[in-house]
Design a protein around this motif. Structure first.
Motif, mmCIF file in Angstrom:
data_model
loop_
_atom_site.group_PDB
_atom_site.id
_atom_site.type_symbol
_atom_site.label_atom_id
_atom_site.label_comp_id
_atom_site.label_asym_id
_atom_site.label_seq_id
_atom_site.Cartn_x
_atom_site.Cartn_y
_atom_site.Cartn_z
ATOM 1 N N ASP A 120 -6.704 -7.879 4.704
ATOM 2 C CA ASP A 120 -6.829 -8.148 6.138
ATOM 3 C C ASP A 120 -7.158 -6.919 6.987
ATOM 4 O O ASP A 120 -6.751 -6.831 8.142
ATOM 5 N N LEU A 121 -7.870 -5.937 6.409
ATOM 6 C CA LEU A 121 -8.378 -4.833 7.233
ATOM 7 C C LEU A 121 -9.500 -5.376 8.110
ATOM 8 O O LEU A 121 -10.209 -6.305 7.713
ATOM 9 N N ASP A 122 -9.661 -4.785 9.294
ATOM 10 C CA ASP A 122 -10.791 -5.160 10.143
ATOM 11 C C ASP A 122 -12.065 -4.597 9.491
ATOM 12 O O ASP A 122 -12.213 -3.378 9.393
ATOM 13 N N PRO A 123 -12.991 -5.441 9.042
ATOM 14 C CA PRO A 123 -14.171 -4.917 8.327
ATOM 15 C C PRO A 123 -15.070 -4.027 9.183
ATOM 16 O O PRO A 123 -15.839 -3.239 8.656
ATOM 17 N N GLU A 124 -14.924 -4.155 10.506
ATOM 18 C CA GLU A 124 -15.753 -3.328 11.397
ATOM 19 C C GLU A 124 -15.141 -1.949 11.601
ATOM 20 O O GLU A 124 -15.839 -0.985 11.900
ATOM 21 N N ASN A 125 -13.814 -1.871 11.521
ATOM 22 C CA ASN A 125 -13.118 -0.603 11.766
ATOM 23 C C ASN A 125 -11.734 -0.655 11.124
ATOM 24 O O ASN A 125 -10.820 -1.291 11.645
ATOM 25 N N VAL A 126 -11.583 0.042 10.004
ATOM 26 C CA VAL A 126 -10.355 -0.085 9.202
ATOM 27 C C VAL A 126 -9.158 0.663 9.786
ATOM 28 O O VAL A 126 -8.028 0.390 9.403
ATOM 29 N N LEU A 127 -9.424 1.628 10.690
ATOM 30 C CA LEU A 127 -8.311 2.426 11.241
ATOM 31 C C LEU A 127 -8.249 2.245 12.751
ATOM 32 O O LEU A 127 -9.026 2.867 13.484
ATOM 33 N N ARG A 128 -7.331 1.401 13.189
ATOM 34 C CA ARG A 128 -7.184 1.223 14.643
ATOM 35 C C ARG A 128 -6.614 2.519 15.215
ATOM 36 O O ARG A 128 -5.556 2.991 14.766
ATOM 37 N N PRO A 129 -7.292 3.155 16.182
ATOM 38 C CA PRO A 129 -6.903 4.515 16.555
ATOM 39 C C PRO A 129 -5.552 4.610 17.272
ATOM 40 O O PRO A 129 -5.265 3.843 18.187
ATOM 41 N N VAL A 130 -4.774 5.594 16.800
ATOM 42 C CA VAL A 130 -3.526 5.946 17.488
ATOM 43 C C VAL A 130 -3.629 7.338 18.112
ATOM 44 O O VAL A 130 -2.809 7.703 18.938
ATOM 45 N N THR A 131 -4.614 8.127 17.701
ATOM 46 C CA THR A 131 -4.835 9.445 18.316
ATOM 47 C C THR A 131 -6.329 9.582 18.641
ATOM 48 O O THR A 131 -7.167 8.915 18.037
ATOM 49 N N PRO A 132 -6.654 10.465 19.589
ATOM 50 C CA PRO A 132 -8.054 10.571 20.013
ATOM 51 C C PRO A 132 -8.998 11.138 18.963
ATOM 52 O O PRO A 132 -10.184 10.815 18.953
ATOM 53 N N TYR A 133 -8.487 12.004 18.078
ATOM 54 C CA TYR A 133 -9.396 12.787 17.233
ATOM 55 C C TYR A 133 -10.187 11.920 16.268
ATOM 56 O O TYR A 133 -11.345 12.201 15.979
ATOM 57 N N VAL A 134 -9.560 10.874 15.769
ATOM 58 C CA VAL A 134 -10.276 10.010 14.837
ATOM 59 C C VAL A 134 -11.462 9.336 15.538
ATOM 60 O O VAL A 134 -12.530 9.172 14.965
ATOM 61 N N VAL A 135 -11.277 9.018 16.819
ATOM 62 C CA VAL A 135 -12.373 8.409 17.594
ATOM 63 C C VAL A 135 -13.470 9.444 17.834
ATOM 64 O O VAL A 135 -14.656 9.171 17.648
ATOM 65 N N MET A 136 -13.067 10.662 18.212
ATOM 66 C CA MET A 136 -14.047 11.690 18.545
ATOM 67 C C MET A 136 -14.814 12.149 17.305
ATOM 68 O O MET A 136 -15.997 12.418 17.365
ATOM 69 N N LYS A 137 -14.119 12.274 16.189
ATOM 70 C CA LYS A 137 -14.776 12.829 14.994
ATOM 71 C C LYS A 137 -15.505 11.778 14.160
ATOM 72 O O LYS A 137 -16.582 12.046 13.644
ATOM 73 N N ALA A 138 -14.896 10.602 14.019
ATOM 74 C CA ALA A 138 -15.463 9.640 13.055
ATOM 75 C C ALA A 138 -15.954 8.350 13.693
ATOM 76 O O ALA A 138 -16.810 7.681 13.136
ATOM 77 N N GLY A 139 -15.407 7.956 14.837
ATOM 78 C CA GLY A 139 -15.783 6.667 15.421
ATOM 79 C C GLY A 139 -15.239 5.518 14.585
ATOM 80 O O GLY A 139 -14.168 5.633 13.984
#
Ligand code: ZN
Length: 206
Positions: A104-123
């Motif tokens: 049941d991972l989201d196939p579009e985005n497996v890591l729902r962000p809890v910190t900004p860096y994952v969004v900034m670095k990987a999207g």
């Protein structure tokens, strides 16, 4: 070529020393020019790569020099053919691989962000469905999303990260592995996830 080869060897040592790669798991590659790449050989330990044994391949996957490449090299080639990435890291690192085994991972985005860096670095990090390692299907699925993503989670297998350089790919990988670790540390707790406003603000700045 020697310099990029040495960088690949240093990367392998770093990943092995930090226990991101164990045994003969994982493989790395770097783009040499528009017609060739350097990849890690089959059954090699990332901790003890040798410059004259690295596999030099053309974009059709034909061996030009060195040892036979990892059987997972087709998805590296798919990244180079379909994006401007210059380096690919594939690992079975503990936390990202644990994440890849969840249902049941989201196939579009497996890591729902809890910190900004994952969004900034990987999207967003899409999920590639499970296929036998070395299957050409992994390459086919990655080819479809390689151009607008920096990382892919292979179900029940591990992670693939791409970067404009070896260093860039390593930074993204380490951020993702830490984020996956946080995911497990926080599991079951009442988490404040970043909301859509937080995320769009981060995307605007990058
Ligand atoms: Zn693998």
């Amino acid at each position: 070529m020697i310099q990029l080869g040495e960088q690949l060897i240093e990367l392998g040592k770093f990943l092995h020393k930090n226990q991101y790669a164990k045994g003969s798991a994982g493989n790395l590659s770097v783009r040499l020019d528009s017609e060739s790449i350097l990849a890690t050989p089959t059954n090699s330990s990332l901790g003890s790569l040798q410059i004259d044994r690295l596999s030099k391949l053309n974009m059709n996957g034909e061996l030009i020099d060195g040892d036979r490449p990892s059987k997972e090299v087709p998805f590296h080639l798919a990244v180079y053919e379909n994006s401007d990435a210059n380096a690919v890291i594939h690992l079975h690192s503990t936390f990202l691989t644990a994440l890849s085994c969840l249902k049941d991972l989201d196939p579009e985005n497996v890591l729902r962000p809890v910190t900004p860096y994952v969004v900034m670095k990987a999207g967003e990090i899409p999920l590639i469905p499970y296929y036998k390692p070395g299957s050409v299907m992994i390459a086919k699925d990655i080819a479809k999303v390689a151009d607008d993503h920096r990382a892919f989670l292979l179900a029940n297998h591990g992670v693939v990260v791409t970067g404009s350089s070896i260093e860039h790919a390593l930074q993204i990988f380490e951020e993702l592995e830490e984020s996956a670790k946080l995911f497990f540390i926080l599991k079951g707790m009442n988490i404040r996830y970043l909301d859509s406003k937080d995320i769009s603000e981060l995307k605007m700045k990058s």
